[in-house]
Design a protein around this motif. Structure first.
Motif, PDB file in Angstrom:
ATOM      1  N   ARG A 193       0.828  -1.204   0.000  1.00 48.34           N
ATOM      2  CA  ARG A 193       0.000   0.000   0.000  1.00 48.34           C
ATOM      3  C   ARG A 193       0.861   1.251   0.000  1.00 48.34           C
ATOM      4  NH1 ARG A 193      -2.815  -0.857   4.582  1.00 48.34           N
ATOM      5  NH2 ARG A 193      -4.258  -2.221   3.487  1.00 48.34           N
ATOM      6  N   ASP A 194       0.392   2.277  -0.695  1.00 52.74           N
ATOM      7  CA  ASP A 194       1.072   3.571  -0.670  1.00 52.74           C
ATOM      8  C   ASP A 194       1.088   4.095   0.756  1.00 52.74           C
ATOM      9  OD1 ASP A 194       1.421   3.462  -3.381  1.00 52.74           O
ATOM     10  OD2 ASP A 194      -0.340   4.683  -3.860  1.00 52.74           O
ATOM     11  N   GLY A 195       2.224   4.583   1.199  1.00 52.31           N
ATOM     12  CA  GLY A 195       2.337   5.083   2.558  1.00 52.31           C
ATOM     13  C   GLY A 195       2.757   4.033   3.547  1.00 52.31           C
ATOM     14  N   LYS A 196       2.798   2.757   3.124  1.00 47.23           N
ATOM     15  CA  LYS A 196       3.247   1.651   3.972  1.00 47.23           C
ATOM     16  C   LYS A 196       2.439   1.563   5.265  1.00 47.23           C
ATOM     17  CE  LYS A 196       6.534   1.252   0.921  1.00 47.23           C
ATOM     18  NZ  LYS A 196       6.422   0.291  -0.160  1.00 47.23           N
ATOM     19  N   LEU A 197       1.136   1.769   5.187  1.00 49.14           N
ATOM     20  CA  LEU A 197       0.296   1.711   6.378  1.00 49.14           C
ATOM     21  C   LEU A 197      -0.366   0.351   6.498  1.00 49.14           C
ATOM     22  CD1 LEU A 197      -1.528   5.165   6.165  1.00 49.14           C
ATOM     23  CD2 LEU A 197       0.503   4.592   7.496  1.00 49.14           C
ATOM     24  N   SER A 198      -0.456  -0.146   7.735  1.00 53.45           N
ATOM     25  CA  SER A 198      -1.162  -1.404   7.955  1.00 53.45           C
ATOM     26  C   SER A 198      -2.665  -1.193   8.013  1.00 53.45           C
ATOM     27  CB  SER A 198      -0.688  -2.051   9.261  1.00 53.45           C
ATOM     28  OG  SER A 198      -0.917  -1.176  10.357  1.00 53.45           O
ATOM     29  N   GLY A 199      -3.095   0.038   8.318  1.00 48.51           N
ATOM     30  CA  GLY A 199      -4.520   0.326   8.448  1.00 48.51           C
ATOM     31  C   GLY A 199      -4.991   1.405   7.499  1.00 48.51           C
ATOM     32  N   ILE A 200      -6.157   1.948   7.798  1.00 50.06           N
ATOM     33  CA  ILE A 200      -6.773   2.985   6.966  1.00 50.06           C
ATOM     34  C   ILE A 200      -6.155   4.343   7.300  1.00 50.06           C
ATOM     35  CG2 ILE A 200      -8.945   4.148   6.413  1.00 50.06           C
ATOM     36  CD1 ILE A 200     -10.373   1.547   7.224  1.00 50.06           C
ATOM     37  N   SER A 201      -5.784   5.089   6.288  1.00 49.47           N
ATOM     38  CA  SER A 201      -5.160   6.394   6.501  1.00 49.47           C
ATOM     39  C   SER A 201      -6.159   7.401   7.049  1.00 49.47           C
ATOM     40  CB  SER A 201      -4.581   6.924   5.192  1.00 49.47           C
ATOM     41  OG  SER A 201      -4.121   8.258   5.353  1.00 49.47           O
ATOM     42  N   THR A 202      -5.712   8.179   8.049  1.00 53.39           N
ATOM     43  CA  THR A 202      -6.550   9.249   8.598  1.00 53.39           C
ATOM     44  C   THR A 202      -6.480  10.506   7.747  1.00 53.39           C
ATOM     45  OG1 THR A 202      -4.744  10.118   9.963  1.00 53.39           O
ATOM     46  CG2 THR A 202      -6.133   8.385  10.939  1.00 53.39           C
ATOM     47  N   GLY A 203      -5.535  10.537   6.786  1.00 53.86           N
ATOM     48  CA  GLY A 203      -5.311  11.739   5.999  1.00 53.86           C
ATOM     49  C   GLY A 203      -4.346  12.696   6.674  1.00 53.86           C
ATOM     50  N   LEU A 204      -3.866  12.341   7.876  1.00 56.32           N
ATOM     51  CA  LEU A 204      -2.913  13.156   8.624  1.00 56.32           C
ATOM     52  C   LEU A 204      -1.594  12.385   8.680  1.00 56.32           C
ATOM     53  CD1 LEU A 204      -5.382  14.177  11.445  1.00 56.32           C
ATOM     54  CD2 LEU A 204      -4.659  15.589   9.507  1.00 56.32           C
ATOM     55  N   LEU A 233     -11.638  17.095  15.028  1.00 57.41           N
ATOM     56  CA  LEU A 233     -10.646  16.124  14.562  1.00 57.41           C
ATOM     57  C   LEU A 233     -11.338  14.858  14.083  1.00 57.41           C
ATOM     58  CD1 LEU A 233      -7.746  15.264  14.133  1.00 57.41           C
ATOM     59  CD2 LEU A 233      -7.632  14.574  16.536  1.00 57.41           C
ATOM     60  N   ALA A 234     -12.370  14.421  14.797  1.00 54.44           N
ATOM     61  CA  ALA A 234     -13.103  13.216  14.388  1.00 54.44           C
ATOM     62  C   ALA A 234     -13.784  13.415  13.043  1.00 54.44           C
ATOM     63  CB  ALA A 234     -14.129  12.836  15.453  1.00 54.44           C
ATOM     64  N   THR A 235     -14.426  14.573  12.849  1.00 54.27           N
ATOM     65  CA  THR A 235     -15.095  14.825  11.567  1.00 54.27           C
ATOM     66  C   THR A 235     -14.076  14.974  10.442  1.00 54.27           C
ATOM     67  OG1 THR A 235     -15.196  17.193  12.081  1.00 54.27           O
ATOM     68  CG2 THR A 235     -17.141  15.882  12.588  1.00 54.27           C
ATOM     69  N   ASN A 236     -12.925  15.591  10.735  1.00 48.24           N
ATOM     70  CA  ASN A 236     -11.862  15.711   9.721  1.00 48.24           C
ATOM     71  C   ASN A 236     -11.402  14.333   9.265  1.00 48.24           C
ATOM     72  OD1 ASN A 236     -10.086  18.660  11.032  1.00 48.24           O
ATOM     73  ND2 ASN A 236     -12.088  18.448  10.078  1.00 48.24           N
ATOM     74  N   ILE A 237     -11.136  13.444  10.220  1.00 45.18           N
ATOM     75  CA  ILE A 237     -10.686  12.088   9.886  1.00 45.18           C
ATOM     76  C   ILE A 237     -11.776  11.337   9.121  1.00 45.18           C
ATOM     77  CG2 ILE A 237     -10.046   9.848  10.865  1.00 45.18           C
ATOM     78  CD1 ILE A 237      -8.641  11.373  13.132  1.00 45.18           C
ATOM     79  N   ALA A 238     -13.021  11.460   9.590  1.00 42.39           N
ATOM     80  CA  ALA A 238     -14.125  10.782   8.912  1.00 42.39           C
ATOM     81  C   ALA A 238     -14.255  11.258   7.465  1.00 42.39           C
ATOM     82  CB  ALA A 238     -15.437  11.031   9.666  1.00 42.39           C
ATOM     83  N   PHE A 239     -14.145  12.561   7.270  1.00 50.18           N
ATOM     84  CA  PHE A 239     -14.251  13.132   5.925  1.00 50.18           C
ATOM     85  C   PHE A 239     -13.085  12.692   5.046  1.00 50.18           C
ATOM     86  CE2 PHE A 239     -13.242  17.044   3.301  1.00 50.18           C
ATOM     87  CZ  PHE A 239     -14.141  16.738   2.299  1.00 50.18           C
ATOM     88  N   ASN A 240     -11.879  12.703   5.610  1.00 46.28           N
ATOM     89  CA  ASN A 240     -10.703  12.269   4.839  1.00 46.28           C
ATOM     90  C   ASN A 240     -10.843  10.829   4.367  1.00 46.28           C
ATOM     91  OD1 ASN A 240      -9.491  14.753   5.237  1.00 46.28           O
ATOM     92  ND2 ASN A 240      -8.227  14.083   6.957  1.00 46.28           N
TER      93      ASN A 240
END
Length: 495
Positions: A193-204, A233-240
């Motif tokens: 995966r791009d970004g080498k993340l194991s989970g879902i990106s928060t966009g941050l 912060l929660a809405t920002n992450i949800a939107f991202n």
């Protein structure tokens, strides 16, 4: 489906009566026969079937007695259990104790016991569905004052959810090979995966680097004092996450979410319209107070409408039902996953949820809620982010940065959470320490401090079960209630 009229000793069983009720007495006989001849069968079927799943009441009593004896490490056989059924009128009608010996002798194979158990359970669930349909029909046909159709729908839906929950078999043990294979697949997906993340990106970016993204089955607690921006912060992450949603073929060959995700947002404090306005304020870059008052110029209003049009198909689903019990939240999350998919669940906020039943203390109630949220994360295999309040003791310290002990009812929250992170904005507190204009030295120092902390926020990772703790710095634009990435050289981050 096999519908049987009766069990007549010495005669084959036929299917004539009650053709609309699904059951199989042959399967029940085969399972009980296998159990009476080999008690090890119980370990294979105990997580699948219960006594009330049997159609014939005598079979239910036989299974219940066998289960009780086996759990006590006592032998369950036709000889040992007949004493417990000596005065059972139902067994007498079937031929008494010889019936036990007969079904034990007729058992074909213990290896098929699990299949028989699943068949019996399937028919039991179908019978309950039939009964539920009859109850709904009867109640709907009876017109009574105060018993409105909408309330009947809610009651029927809740009963159906409970039935669906009862129909979920427990997972039980799995081999280490299966577990390690899943871990390797997750690591491979992160590597590809791009970004080498194991989970879902928060966009941050910096938060992702610290956490590895939002990982399935994790319960994440996001806490902060009022006005720190935890809902923002929660809405920002949800939107991202929602705006990045893409579907395609996964590494395991299945089709589903490959980037971003479908987000469910339980907003127990704000209405869906208020939450949507916050998200649109960020997307359109229009101050939220202008949106609320309608005091927008033509360019701002055009951006607002264009943002609303662009986001109308965004997979972000909001439920603003207040004072929601934890069991209903779980049921609604299951329904959302079944109907639209669900990759991330957010709850704003934890203390506004209710326990499924009355508790003797608030601490026990919060404990049930956090355990329920963790159970949802594991059952649906998604990350759950729950916002939480902090106690006022933060305000009594010189350093206002929160810590784990500041969580309200902190014992259960801290224990059940996989990640606990706090939102902190020093600028909020420094603004309230503005000195008098006549004190020039103090004013100069205050302005210097304000310049350093202006537009910045900290996310403090106080607990992380799978990684390091520490602090992540973010940008914060108060007029848009938007958190973002601070401009910095990130090259060393990946070296």
């Amino acid at each position: 489906m096999t519908n049987l009229r009766a069990i007549v000793p010495g005669q084959p069983v036929s299917a004539e009566d009650t053709p609309t009720i699904p059951f199989s007495l042959e399967a029940e006989q085969q399972l009980l026969g296998a159990l009476l001849t080999n008690n090890d069968v119980f370990d294979r079927v105990s997580q699948i079937i219960k006594p009330d799943h049997f159609y014939h009441p005598v079979h239910a009593r036989i299974f219940e007695i066998c289960a009780e004896r086996i759990r006590k490490n006592a032998l369950a056989s036709p000889v040992t259990i007949k004493a417990f059924l000596e005065h059972d009128e139902g067994l007498k009608e079937l031929g008494g104790a010889p019936y036990l010996a007969r079904i034990a002798g007729a058992a074909i194979s213990a290896y098929a016991a699990r299949d028989y158990a699943q068949m019996i359970r399937e028919f039991a669930l179908r019978r309950e569905l039939i009964q539920l349909g009859q109850d709904i029909s009867a109640r709907a046909a009876t017109v009574e004052v105060g018993d409105e159709a909408e309330e009947q729908i809610k009651a029927a839906e809740q009963t159906l959810y409970k039935l669906g929950e009862a129909g979920t078999a427990e997972r039980g043990f799995q081999s280490f090979l299966k577990a390690v294979t899943g871990a390797v697949q997750a690591a491979n997906a992160a590597y590809q995966r791009d970004g080498k993340l194991s989970g879902i990106s928060t966009g941050l970016i910096d938060l992702d680097a610290k956490m590895g993204g939002l990982n399935n089955s994790d319960l994440v607690i996001l806490a902060g004092r009022p006005s720190m921006g935890k809902t923002s912060l929660a809405t920002n992450i949800a939107f991202n996450i929602a705006k990045a949603h893409k579907t395609g073929e996964r590494p395991d060959g299945t089709v589903g979410t490959v980037e971003g995700g479908v987000v469910g947002f339980f907003s127990l404090e704000m209405s869906a319209e208020q939450l949507a306005a916050r998200i649109l304020s960020e997307a359109a870059e229009v101050p939220s107070e202008r949106i609320r008052s309608g005091n927008m110029d033509e360019a701002e209003f055009r951006r607002f409408v264009e943002a609303a049009h662009a986001l109308q198909n965004c997979p972000l689903y909001i439920d603003d039902t207040p004072a929601l019990p934890i069991n209903q939240l779980a049921a609604r999350a299951r329904k959302l996953k079944r109907t639209h998919g669900l990759d991330v669940l957010m709850v704003d906020y934890l203390q506004l949820l209710k326990a499924a039943s009355a508790k003797d203390s608030r601490v026990n109630e919060v404990s049930e809620i956090t355990q329920g949220l963790k159970a949802v994360a594991k059952e649906l295999n998604i990350p759950v982010i729950a916002l939480s309040q902090l106690s006022r003791q933060v305000e009594n310290r010189d350093d206002k940065r929160p810590q784990l002990s500041d969580l309200r009812e902190s014992g259960s929250i801290e224990q059940d959470a996989d990640i606990v992170m706090f939102v902190f904005r020093e600028e909020y507190y420094k603004e309230r320490e503005k000195p008098s204009d006549s004190d020039l030295d103090a004013m100069a120092k205050w302005q210097q401090v304000m310049e350093q902390c202006h537009g910045k926020a900290e996310v403090i990772l106080g607990k992380q079960r799978h990684g390091p703790i520490g602090t992540v710095e973010l940008s914060f634009e108060g007029q848009f209630t938007r958190f973002g990435n601070l401009a910095k050289d990130r090259q060393s981050q990946w070296d």
